[in-house]
Design a protein around this motif. Structure first.
Motif, PDB file in Angstrom:
ATOM      1  N   PHE A 276       0.959  -1.274  -0.189  1.00 14.51           N
ATOM      2  CA  PHE A 276       0.021  -0.112   0.025  1.00 14.51           C
ATOM      3  C   PHE A 276       0.923   1.265  -0.043  1.00 14.51           C
ATOM      4  CE2 PHE A 276      -2.250   3.300   2.868  1.00 14.51           C
ATOM      5  CZ  PHE A 276      -3.158   3.462   1.731  1.00 14.51           C
ATOM      6  N   GLY A 277       0.291   2.323  -0.991  1.00 10.90           N
ATOM      7  CA  GLY A 277       1.090   3.487  -0.828  1.00 10.90           C
ATOM      8  C   GLY A 277       1.083   4.061  -2.266  1.00 10.90           C
ATOM      9  N   GLY A 278       0.867   5.479  -2.433  1.00  9.05           N
ATOM     10  CA  GLY A 278       0.938   5.923  -3.599  1.00  9.05           C
ATOM     11  C   GLY A 278      -0.633   5.522  -4.325  1.00  9.05           C
ATOM     12  N   GLN A 279      -0.595   5.025  -5.487  1.00 14.78           N
ATOM     13  CA  GLN A 279      -1.903   4.475  -6.111  1.00 14.78           C
ATOM     14  C   GLN A 279      -1.692   2.919  -5.754  1.00 14.78           C
ATOM     15  OE1 GLN A 279      -1.466   5.632 -10.435  1.00 14.78           O
ATOM     16  NE2 GLN A 279      -1.005   7.914 -10.034  1.00 14.78           N
TER      17      GLN A 279
ATOM     18  N   LYS B 200       8.712  -6.183 -12.549  1.00 13.37           N
ATOM     19  CA  LYS B 200       8.483  -5.284 -11.322  1.00 13.37           C
ATOM     20  C   LYS B 200       9.505  -4.022 -11.249  1.00 13.37           C
ATOM     21  CE  LYS B 200       6.467  -7.930  -7.691  1.00 13.37           C
ATOM     22  NZ  LYS B 200       6.084  -9.332  -8.466  1.00 13.37           N
ATOM     23  N   MET B 201       9.010  -2.897 -11.113  1.00 12.22           N
ATOM     24  CA  MET B 201       9.644  -1.656 -11.221  1.00 12.22           C
ATOM     25  C   MET B 201       9.530  -0.720 -10.034  1.00 12.22           C
ATOM     26  SD  MET B 201       8.198  -0.571 -15.022  1.00 12.22           S
ATOM     27  CE  MET B 201       8.492  -1.644 -16.292  1.00 12.22           C
ATOM     28  N   LEU B 202      10.407   0.074  -9.980  1.00 18.17           N
ATOM     29  CA  LEU B 202      10.273   1.326  -9.003  1.00 18.17           C
ATOM     30  C   LEU B 202       9.195   2.142  -9.200  1.00 18.17           C
ATOM     31  CD1 LEU B 202      14.064   2.145  -8.486  1.00 18.17           C
ATOM     32  CD2 LEU B 202      12.916   0.786  -6.910  1.00 18.17           C
ATOM     33  N   GLY B 203       8.649   2.839  -8.070  1.00 12.75           N
ATOM     34  CA  GLY B 203       7.660   3.644  -8.238  1.00 12.75           C
ATOM     35  C   GLY B 203       6.459   3.287  -7.570  1.00 12.75           C
ATOM     36  N   ARG B 204       5.342   4.174  -7.540  1.00 14.35           N
ATOM     37  CA  ARG B 204       4.049   3.559  -6.907  1.00 14.35           C
ATOM     38  C   ARG B 204       2.867   4.130  -7.517  1.00 14.35           C
ATOM     39  NH1 ARG B 204       4.618   3.683  -0.194  1.00 14.35           N
ATOM     40  NH2 ARG B 204       6.412   2.461  -0.130  1.00 14.35           N
ATOM     41  N   GLY B 205       2.874   4.189  -9.218  1.00 14.53           N
ATOM     42  CA  GLY B 205       1.865   4.543  -9.747  1.00 14.53           C
ATOM     43  C   GLY B 205       1.618   3.901 -10.933  1.00 14.53           C
TER      44      GLY B 205
ATOM     45  N   GLY C 174       0.436  -0.252 -26.073  1.00 12.39           N
ATOM     46  CA  GLY C 174       0.609   1.030 -26.332  1.00 12.39           C
ATOM     47  C   GLY C 174      -0.643   1.877 -25.348  1.00 12.39           C
ATOM     48  N   SER C 175      -0.610   1.296 -24.260  1.00 10.80           N
ATOM     49  CA  SER C 175      -1.557   2.053 -23.058  1.00 10.80           C
ATOM     50  C   SER C 175      -0.931   2.878 -22.150  1.00 10.80           C
ATOM     51  CB  SER C 175      -2.691   1.025 -22.419  1.00 10.80           C
ATOM     52  OG  SER C 175      -3.773   0.645 -23.550  1.00 10.80           O
ATOM     53  N   ARG C 176      -1.565   3.813 -21.459  1.00  9.20           N
ATOM     54  CA  ARG C 176      -0.774   4.383 -20.401  1.00  9.20           C
ATOM     55  C   ARG C 176      -1.337   3.835 -19.121  1.00  9.20           C
ATOM     56  NH1 ARG C 176      -1.496   9.244 -17.408  1.00  9.20           N
ATOM     57  NH2 ARG C 176       0.615  10.192 -16.777  1.00  9.20           N
ATOM     58  N   ASN C 177      -2.358   4.298 -18.726  1.00  8.61           N
ATOM     59  CA  ASN C 177      -2.938   3.759 -17.550  1.00  8.61           C
ATOM     60  C   ASN C 177      -4.258   3.437 -17.513  1.00  8.61           C
ATOM     61  OD1 ASN C 177      -2.969   2.970 -14.621  1.00  8.61           O
ATOM     62  ND2 ASN C 177      -3.295   4.932 -14.053  1.00  8.61           N
ATOM     63  N   SER C 178      -4.728   2.265 -17.903  1.00  6.96           N
ATOM     64  CA  SER C 178      -6.118   1.852 -18.270  1.00  6.96           C
ATOM     65  C   SER C 178      -6.735   1.502 -17.134  1.00  6.96           C
ATOM     66  CB  SER C 178      -6.246   0.774 -19.253  1.00  6.96           C
ATOM     67  OG  SER C 178      -7.462   0.326 -19.608  1.00  6.96           O
TER      68      SER C 178
END
Length: 376
Positions: free
Chosen positions: A75-78, A139-144, A219-223
């Motif tokens: 849990f955190g960010g998005q 998996k990647m760094l970041g919370r969005g 080619g999607s951003r944040n569906s």
């Protein structure tokens, strides 16, 4: 005694709104801590997720019961607990699906999808035989930008929207399932007729665990929304960068062009080429130059709102609205109406009787309510 009898009635009346500018009554049913998704069980009760990691069984009157055995979420960010989906054959298999943000090595994160059996017989509902059937790779760094909305279509396939994790280029990288629309069997295996099945089998330099096999479109951003219309077509809605939110018809091997093209721009002010500059990419069916910040998509199929049948509805986060959309036969769409809700709208779900159930987003001390919409 009279006071105790009247109080629930007074509370019910005070929670029911019939604003003159809205075509529906709004009844407050319950409130939650950062609710994210809702799905109906066959008996009319609901499952509601909270982003910090809780799952509840909820009655239509708003009584809540926590479910045990929910997977740990990052849990955190998005990130956190996301979508919930009830299998069409729940009466025989008790299966539900959950999407959530999962921790990885070195502070990395990624979306995951698990299915489990929901046991409703004991004193407390419990998830049993929890099994992870899909993970974002890598998996990647970041919370969005996890995406992770879920759908089972009328043919029984499981669809997963996989956000770009705010990393741009993976949306065009066929060795990653990030920034894609994915089609799986309901057990997490890959259908043999997926468009990129075995696409790289002859390339000795590709070793990605076969994630490209899962891809239906890219080619999607944040569906953050996906649903199937009565005619069988599947539609998805996604947040653009700075403006440029998109509604897309989901078609086999489509490429929606992100981050090469978008009708929005970068948040730092740099312009991005519009869709019409690169005809090789699939153009959106509808886009918004002033962002609506879509959080979910519902296509209405019920009988209660007769004038809404076949229309799509976007849950507006930044726009604090519900946006009604006409889906056209040629694959395009147009906005019909916008209902100002005064709160960030996270999720929309059609109930068994045709009422529309709404989850507000919760930010600071506002929202977080479960609302029932019925015709005026």
């Amino acid at each position: 005694m009279i006071h105790r009898i009247l109080t629930p009635l007074v509370l019910l009346l005070s929670a029911t709104c019939a604003r003159a500018d809205l075509p529906f009554n709004t009844q407050e049913i319950a409130s939650f801590d950062q609710p994210w998704a809702l799905a109906f069980l066959p008996d009319g009760r609901m499952l509601v997720t909270e982003k910090p990691g809780s799952l509840y069984v909820v009655t239509e009157e708003g009584q809540k019961q926590a479910v045990g055995g929910v997977p740990d979420v990052d849990f955190g960010g998005q990130g956190g607990l996301g979508d919930v989906l009830v299998h069409p054959e729940f009466d025989s298999n008790s299966r539900i699906y959950l999407s959530y943000a999962e921790a990885g090595v070195g502070g990395t994160r990624g979306a995951a999808v698990a299915h489990a059996e929901l046991d409703l017989e004991g004193r407390r509902p419990q998830l049993r035989n929890v099994q992870v059937i899909w993970r974002q790779y890598p998996k990647m760094l970041g919370r969005g930008h996890y995406g992770h909305r879920l759908l089972i279509d009328t043919d029984g396939y499981l669809w997963i929207t996989s956000g770009d994790r705010q990393k741009f280029t993976p949306a065009q990288d066929m060795q990653s399932n990030v920034g894609k629309i994915l089609r799986l069997n309901d057990d997490g295996s890959v259908p043999e007729d997926n468009p990129f099945m075995g696409y790289f089998d002859t390339d000795p330099n590709v070793d990605d665990g076969g994630v490209y096999n899962q891809i239906w479109a890219l080619g999607s951003r944040n569906s953050l929304g996906i649903d199937q219309a009565a005619d069988g077509r599947i539609w998805q809605i996604e947040m653009g960068p700075l403006h440029g939110d998109e509604l897309n018809l989901v078609t086999r091997s489509a490429n929606y062009g992100y981050p090469t093209v978008s009708n929005g721009d970068h948040y730092d002010g740099r312009e991005m080429p519009d869709h019409d500059t690169r005809p090789e990419f699939d153009e959106p069916a509808l886009w918004w130059s002033t962002s609506i910040a879509p959080g979910d998509l519902m296509i209405y199929k019920g009988q209660r709102f007769t004038e809404w049948q076949g229309n799509a509805f976007a849950a507006g986060l930044g726009s604090k609205a519900i946006i009604r959309i006409e889906l056209l036969d040629d694959g395009s769409a147009r906005e019909l109406e916008r209902y100002d809700m005064g709160q960030r709208i996270r999720s929309l779900t059609e109930g068994p009787d045709g009422a529309v159930w709404v989850l507000e987003d919760e930010r600071r001390d506002q929202g977080g309510r479960l609302l029932k919409l019925t015709p005026r």
